[in-house]
Design a protein around this motif. Structure first.
Motif, PDB file in Angstrom:
ATOM      1  N   GLY A 185      70.052   7.466  50.988  1.00 26.16           N
ATOM      2  CA  GLY A 185      68.915   8.186  50.152  1.00 26.16           C
ATOM      3  C   GLY A 185      68.453   9.472  51.040  1.00 26.16           C
ATOM      4  N   PHE A 186      67.457  10.004  50.611  1.00 21.41           N
ATOM      5  CA  PHE A 186      67.047  11.207  51.422  1.00 21.41           C
ATOM      6  C   PHE A 186      65.688  11.040  51.979  1.00 21.41           C
ATOM      7  CE2 PHE A 186      70.353  12.893  49.149  1.00 21.41           C
ATOM      8  CZ  PHE A 186      70.843  14.099  49.686  1.00 21.41           C
ATOM      9  N   THR A 187      65.322  11.542  53.269  1.00 21.07           N
ATOM     10  CA  THR A 187      64.092  11.337  53.798  1.00 21.07           C
ATOM     11  C   THR A 187      63.101  12.368  53.304  1.00 21.07           C
ATOM     12  OG1 THR A 187      64.360  13.136  55.740  1.00 21.07           O
ATOM     13  CG2 THR A 187      64.999  10.806  55.853  1.00 21.07           C
ATOM     14  N   MET A 188      61.663  12.228  53.419  1.00 20.26           N
ATOM     15  CA  MET A 188      60.729  13.117  52.843  1.00 20.26           C
ATOM     16  C   MET A 188      61.190  14.623  53.514  1.00 20.26           C
ATOM     17  SD  MET A 188      59.070  11.319  51.109  1.00 20.26           S
ATOM     18  CE  MET A 188      58.869   9.291  50.948  1.00 20.26           C
ATOM     19  N   ALA A 189      61.881  14.834  54.846  1.00 19.99           N
ATOM     20  CA  ALA A 189      62.106  16.290  55.144  1.00 19.99           C
ATOM     21  C   ALA A 189      63.517  16.582  54.490  1.00 19.99           C
ATOM     22  CB  ALA A 189      62.196  16.178  56.697  1.00 19.99           C
ATOM     23  N   GLY A 190      64.125  15.814  53.688  1.00 20.15           N
ATOM     24  CA  GLY A 190      65.369  16.271  53.056  1.00 20.15           C
ATOM     25  C   GLY A 190      66.669  15.887  53.774  1.00 20.15           C
ATOM     26  N   TYR A 191      66.777  14.904  54.602  1.00 18.34           N
ATOM     27  CA  TYR A 191      67.889  14.502  55.472  1.00 18.34           C
ATOM     28  C   TYR A 191      68.331  13.294  54.685  1.00 18.34           C
ATOM     29  CZ  TYR A 191      66.381  17.968  58.605  1.00 18.34           C
ATOM     30  OH  TYR A 191      66.073  19.285  59.461  1.00 18.34           O
ATOM     31  N   ILE A 192      69.949  13.169  54.826  1.00 15.73           N
ATOM     32  CA  ILE A 192      70.440  11.681  54.265  1.00 15.73           C
ATOM     33  C   ILE A 192      70.041  10.785  55.524  1.00 15.73           C
ATOM     34  CG2 ILE A 192      72.713  10.710  54.211  1.00 15.73           C
ATOM     35  CD1 ILE A 192      73.568  13.324  52.777  1.00 15.73           C
ATOM     36  N   ALA A 193      69.931   9.716  55.097  1.00 16.24           N
ATOM     37  CA  ALA A 193      69.649   8.703  55.901  1.00 16.24           C
ATOM     38  C   ALA A 193      70.384   7.299  55.427  1.00 16.24           C
ATOM     39  CB  ALA A 193      68.124   8.128  56.268  1.00 16.24           C
ATOM     40  N   THR A 194      71.047   6.520  55.767  1.00 13.61           N
ATOM     41  CA  THR A 194      71.777   5.345  55.162  1.00 13.61           C
ATOM     42  C   THR A 194      71.011   3.692  55.284  1.00 13.61           C
ATOM     43  OG1 THR A 194      73.049   4.900  57.059  1.00 13.61           O
ATOM     44  CG2 THR A 194      74.008   6.414  55.584  1.00 13.61           C
ATOM     45  N   PHE A 195      71.133   3.190  54.267  1.00 15.48           N
ATOM     46  CA  PHE A 195      70.852   1.780  54.599  1.00 15.48           C
ATOM     47  C   PHE A 195      71.767   1.082  55.559  1.00 15.48           C
ATOM     48  CE2 PHE A 195      69.448   2.932  49.962  1.00 15.48           C
ATOM     49  CZ  PHE A 195      68.421   2.974  50.375  1.00 15.48           C
ATOM     50  N   SER A 196      71.318  -0.084  56.000  1.00 17.25           N
ATOM     51  CA  SER A 196      72.282  -0.648  56.892  1.00 17.25           C
ATOM     52  C   SER A 196      73.610  -1.009  56.046  1.00 17.25           C
ATOM     53  CB  SER A 196      71.712  -2.193  57.309  1.00 17.25           C
ATOM     54  OG  SER A 196      71.291  -2.991  56.491  1.00 17.25           O
TER      55      SER A 196
END
Length: 451
Positions: A185-196
């Protein structure tokens, strides 16, 4: 409307994707499709996610990445060739792979997350192109567009509550299918972050809850969830129906079919989950339902085991008289950011079970030294190899003799039990053993209750 998710083995090559397309076509209600990255095509193959991790590492080390880019692109190109997709459809995929090193990444961890996420992202773009090429109306929808927002660390994200408000506003036409990449998904700042790892399951459950799906179908490479690992027991019993609680306990304990965190959104929305085999989609698979919709037919539903644990044993006379004793231990663990799995205790002793993945030898020494200094126990012992067997079943709550049967069965086979723990819900009993006895203990317990 149904949400369906395909695992990596179900999208590993052209033939596998063709089977996935047939499954999509078979039911018009399957409107929301969640993709994993292409998995292994054979035993010695490499998953695309692992190739992308190698790509990120080569960029980090300022090495030439052309060979690894080609290897990744070839995987998508081979799938496209199976459907005679025009070369122009692959241009965005090749461009995205080449542009990955040029992204705006606040840290190396965010770079790694973005590289990993593109296994699912590019596969979703490719599947949408294939569906349209075959005359099926489909639309690629990025997690940012549909509203999957996350918090937490770049490579271990958690869904943000805002996600469900955004999903509620998403418009899905009655005659269209959307293809959404899983895993990120995307963080509040607009960066991609993955689930485990395995997080495409999580994405599917989030969408099932947020879009109000009637069912979440999770397609994988097995006919059903089995009562025990087929590597330990030949032809184990398939589980036809089980509860969310049972699946979460078993997933956490070692079942690898379903990501344990993926159950949480589905639990919140009471969406039934159907785990099915991609190669045999007409088989019923395993239904995962709420405990209100479930009547157990046997006391035990499944048995899971893991050998990746360690344990800390503390003994101190009159321990039960010392207020704050456990709190002091937890403060030490919190200071080192080390979670624990179980903490069974007696009048004068406590056993704390850890997942070894969170530990290093240096960290173990530090924790033991601080506990010795702070608490001064009469005995402090570190058990470096510890196995946990979890026996799960809603029927155990109304079968008070089950723990006694388990212990008697193991004692008859002269298998020593180092720990036993049961939660207040009574649907799960944990047995601690020596790792050398673990497999045989699982087989003995399974044979007693299922054969």
């Amino acid at each position: 409307m149904k949400v369906i998710k395909f695992g990596g083995s179900s999208l590993a090559n052209g033939a596998a994707v063709a089977q996935a397309v047939r499954i999509i076509q078979a039911d018009p209600a399957r409107q929301v499709i969640v993709t994993s990255a292409p998995g292994k095509r054979h035993h010695d193959d490499t998953k695309v996610t692992d190739l992308l991790i190698q790509y990120a590492q080569s960029v980090q080390n300022q090495q030439n990445s052309q060979a690894i880019i080609k290897e990744i692109f070839d995987r998508y190109q081979a799938i496209a060739a199976h459907f005679n997709l025009p070369a122009s459809a692959l241009t965005p995929i090749k461009g995205a792979l080449n542009e990955l090193p040029n992204g705006d990444y606040p840290t190396a961890a965010y770079r790694l997350a973005t590289f990993k996420a593109h296994g699912e992202r590019l596969n979703a773009q490719l599947l949408a192109a294939i569906l349209n090429h075959l005359g099926l109306k489909a639309r690629f929808v990025d997690p940012k567009e549909i509203g999957i927002m996350v918090t937490g660390t770049p490579n271990n994200a958690m869904v943000a509550p805002e996600t469900y408000h955004l999903l509620a506003d998403f418009q899905l036409a009655p005659d269209e299918r959307i293809v959404v990449p899983g895993f990120f998904g995307f963080t509040m700042a607009g960066y991609i972050a993955t689930f485990s790892r395995g997080g495409s399951d999580v994405t599917g459950a989030i969408l099932a809850r947020g879009l109000g799906a009637e069912r979440y179908e999770n397609f994988t490479d097995v006919d059903a969830i089995f009562a025990v690992d087929p590597k330990l027991v030949a032809a184990p019993a398939p589980i036809k129906v089980m509860t969310y609680r049972e699946m979460r306990e078993l997933s956490y304990a070692g079942f690898s079919v379903f990501h344990d965190e993926a159950l949480l959104p589905a639990i919140a929305a009471r969406v039934p989950i159907n785990v099915k085999n991609t190669l045999a989609p007409d088989k019923p698979g395993t239904m995962i339902v709420t405990d209100r919709d479930f009547t157990p037919t046997r006391p035990i539903t499944g048995i899971a085991a893991g050998k990746h644990f360690a344990a800390l044993y503390l003994h101190k006379y009159l321990l039960n008289k010392e207020a704050g004793f456990t709190l002091q231990i937890l403060k030490i663990l919190d200071a080192h950011e080390v979670p624990y799995e179980h903490m069974p205790s007696g009048i004068d002793d406590i056993t704390i079970v850890f997942d070894q993945h969170h530990l290093t030898p240096e960290l173990v020494d530090e924790i033991c030294d601080e506990i010795q200094t702070t608490i001064n126990p009469d005995r402090l012992e570190w058990i470096n190899e510890f196995a946990l067997i979890t026996i799960v079943g809603e029927g155990m709550a109304s079968s008070p003799t089950i723990p006694a049967e388990i212990l008697a069965t193991l004692a008859h086979e002269k298998i020593a039990v180092q720990m036993i723990n049961q939660g207040a819900s009574k649907i799960a009993t944990m047995i601690g053993t020596d790792p050398a006895d673990c497999d045989r203990a699982v087989q003995v317990i399974y044979n007693h209750f299922f054969n």
